[in-house]
Design a protein around this motif. Structure first.
Motif, mmCIF file in Angstrom:
data_model
loop_
_atom_site.group_PDB
_atom_site.id
_atom_site.type_symbol
_atom_site.label_atom_id
_atom_site.label_comp_id
_atom_site.label_asym_id
_atom_site.label_seq_id
_atom_site.Cartn_x
_atom_site.Cartn_y
_atom_site.Cartn_z
ATOM 1 N N ASN A 19 0.803 -1.226 0.000
ATOM 2 C CA ASN A 19 0.000 0.000 0.000
ATOM 3 C C ASN A 19 0.836 1.275 0.000
ATOM 4 O O ASN A 19 0.538 2.235 0.706
ATOM 5 N N ASN A 50 -8.955 -0.439 7.867
ATOM 6 C CA ASN A 50 -8.662 0.364 6.678
ATOM 7 C C ASN A 50 -7.205 0.208 6.286
ATOM 8 O O ASN A 50 -6.325 0.194 7.142
ATOM 9 N N LYS A 51 -6.965 0.119 4.998
ATOM 10 C CA LYS A 51 -5.589 -0.005 4.521
ATOM 11 C C LYS A 51 -4.872 1.333 4.640
ATOM 12 O O LYS A 51 -5.488 2.396 4.647
ATOM 13 N N GLY A 57 -5.311 -3.810 5.113
ATOM 14 C CA GLY A 57 -6.718 -3.544 5.384
ATOM 15 C C GLY A 57 -7.566 -4.789 5.188
ATOM 16 O O GLY A 57 -7.472 -5.454 4.158
ATOM 17 N N SER A 59 -11.668 -6.378 6.387
ATOM 18 C CA SER A 59 -12.929 -6.174 7.086
ATOM 19 C C SER A 59 -13.893 -7.286 6.705
ATOM 20 O O SER A 59 -13.951 -7.682 5.546
ATOM 21 N N SER A 63 -14.010 -5.608 2.476
ATOM 22 C CA SER A 63 -12.566 -5.496 2.581
ATOM 23 C C SER A 63 -12.001 -4.553 1.524
ATOM 24 O O SER A 63 -12.369 -4.639 0.358
ATOM 25 N N PRO A 64 -11.102 -3.655 1.924
ATOM 26 C CA PRO A 64 -10.443 -2.811 0.924
ATOM 27 C C PRO A 64 -9.452 -3.631 0.099
ATOM 28 O O PRO A 64 -8.991 -4.680 0.542
ATOM 29 N N ASN A 66 -5.939 -4.188 -1.067
ATOM 30 C CA ASN A 66 -4.558 -3.850 -0.730
ATOM 31 C C ASN A 66 -3.707 -4.041 -1.971
ATOM 32 O O ASN A 66 -3.909 -4.981 -2.733
ATOM 33 N N SER A 84 -7.391 -8.880 -1.016
ATOM 34 C CA SER A 84 -8.426 -8.489 -0.056
ATOM 35 C C SER A 84 -8.755 -9.675 0.844
ATOM 36 O O SER A 84 -8.512 -10.823 0.494
#
Length: 126
Positions: A19, A50-51, A57, A59, A63-64, A66, A84
């Motif tokens: 990232n 959060n990334k 990151g 969730s 999910s974000p 990465n 992710s």
């Protein structure tokens, strides 16, 4: 919170960037003198919702994506992966990085909830 471990599973030096964070150099895998075990060097990133640079990151809701840049000294090619995870943030994640692919699993040994895009490659190092 868990950690995301990026493990060099190649016989060459590699560099990774998560990232847009710092560059992390990882030495090649090594085999014990008795040839009964293999050791791979790793770098660990904190897992948060959060990334961010050097933060993975993840969730369970959304999910974000990465971005992982992977460069192998052997090939001289930099590969960009999108990773992710909807795995619980309390579990550690393990990403085994090979020359042309990455395999991911959580601390239970499952890859469910982990998505790794095919790499986009470009010539040159990080």
């Amino acid at each position: 919170m868990g950690k995301a471990y990026f493990i060099n599973a190649t016989p060459t030096n590699v560099k990774i960037v998560l990232n847009g964070g710092d560059q992390h150099a990882l030495a090649p895998i090594s085999v014990s003198p008795t040839a009964d075990s293999v050791t791979g060097t790793s770098w660990a990133a904190d897992i948060k919702a959060n990334k961010a640079p050097d933060i993975f990151g993840a969730s369970q809701q959304a999910s974000p994506d990465n971005e992982l840049l992977f460069n192998s000294e052997q090939s001289g090619i930099t590969r960009r992966y999108t990773i992710s995870s909807t795995v619980s943030n309390v579990l550690d994640l393990y990403f085994f990085m090979f020359e042309d692919t990455i395999i991911g699993e959580d601390s239970t040994g499952s890859s469910k909830g982990i998505s790794i895009s095919p790499p986009v490659s470009r010539e040159g190092s990080l």
